[in-house]
Design an enzyme around this catalytic site. Structure first.
Site, PDB file in Angstrom:
ATOM      1  N   CYS A   1      35.788  26.253 -16.802  1.00 17.17           N
ATOM      2  CA  CYS A   1      37.212  25.989 -16.653  1.00 17.17           C
ATOM      3  C   CYS A   1      37.441  24.503 -16.333  1.00 17.17           C
ATOM      4  CB  CYS A   1      37.821  26.915 -15.605  1.00 17.17           C
ATOM      5  SG  CYS A   1      39.622  27.089 -15.732  1.00 17.17           S
TER       6      CYS A   1
ATOM      7  N   HIS B   1      35.749  32.654 -17.099  1.00 16.79           N
ATOM      8  CA  HIS B   1      34.972  32.653 -15.859  1.00 16.79           C
ATOM      9  C   HIS B   1      33.925  33.775 -15.832  1.00 16.79           C
ATOM     10  CE1 HIS B   1      37.349  29.695 -13.517  1.00 16.79           C
ATOM     11  NE2 HIS B   1      38.350  30.111 -14.280  1.00 16.79           N
TER      12      HIS B   1
ATOM     13  N   GLU C   1      31.413  33.867 -13.890  1.00  9.78           N
ATOM     14  CA  GLU C   1      30.982  34.059 -12.502  1.00  9.78           C
ATOM     15  C   GLU C   1      31.804  35.114 -11.770  1.00  9.78           C
ATOM     16  OE1 GLU C   1      34.178  30.844 -12.053  1.00  9.78           O
ATOM     17  OE2 GLU C   1      32.877  31.710 -13.588  1.00  9.78           O
TER      18      GLU C   1
END
Length: 227
Positions: A87, A204, A206
């Site tokens: 990002c 994302h 994660e």
């Protein structure tokens, strides 16, 4: 795998990135402050996390790209070290010249926060080797400037050399205007550098490592890096 997560003023996903790395590698990454000049000795992977570095002033990632630590990150990449930008980290890598293209305002001029399907385009790099070719995954997106743009020659190179890592798609893997949340050219959601040791992506992974947070489609990326 020895990992370092760069912390800029305005970062807000460093904890998520560290958690994903700790789950995959069994050890906590080192958090490195943006004003430092060196990476920890023996660093294998550098992660630039999401957030709003320096409040997104000037352009997203423009100030962070000139932070003292970025000289060390650039040198690490030049040596073949792994760099992952997520990002805002993707924006920083583009502003620093470590990745091709730029990230502009979303085509609808609105901040987008939702789950999004992606198609895995290239599984030959260390980052993506845990996925199958053409696999459809679901990551979270949360950005206002995720519209990937590049000139025609750069896009030709990206496509010709297999540097597109992920594309926005629908649940069946179709890449079209309806499945593109921000207007990115060619539906590109993530891109490699020419040596495939630097990856930037807007979604994302994660945040998708635990069923409690919506799924585990991000795990293969971090597991592949740790292997």
């Amino acid at each position: 795998m020895n990992a370092a997560v760069i912390l800029f003023p305005g970062s807000n996903r460093e904890g998520d990135a560290a958690r994903a790395l700790r789950r995959a590698t069994g050890r906590a990454p080192v958090i490195v402050w943006h004003a430092d000049h060196d990476l920890p000795s023996g660093t294998d992977l550098v992660v630039l996390p999401g957030g709003f570095s320096y409040g997104d002033y000037l352009r997203c990632g423009a100030i962070a790209a000139r932070a003292p630590i970025m000289r060390a990150v650039s040198a690490h990449a030049a040596r073949g070290g792994l760099v992952l930008g997520i990002c805002n980290g993707f924006q920083i890598l583009c502003e620093a010249g470590l990745l091709p293209g730029v990230l502009l305002r979303n085509a609808n001029r609105r901040f987008i926060c939702k789950f999004q399907h992606l198609r895995v385009e290239n599984v030959g790099a260390k980052f993506t080797r845990g996925y199958a070719p053409g696999q459809v995954v679901r990551f979270a997106i949360a950005h206002g400037e995720g519209n990937f743009e590049a000139d025609d020659e750069t896009l030709k190179t990206i496509e010709g050399e297999g540097q597109a890592a992920f594309r926005y798609c629908d649940a069946d893997g179709r890449v079209d205007k309806a499945s593109n949340p921000n207007g990115s050219q060619h539906g590109i959601a993530g891109v490699f550098n020419s040596r495939f040791n630097v990856l930037g992506l807007m979604p994302h992974p994660e945040n998708l490592i635990d069923p409690l947070t919506g799924g585990v489609d991000g795990r293969p990326l971090f597991d592949a890096l740790a292997a």
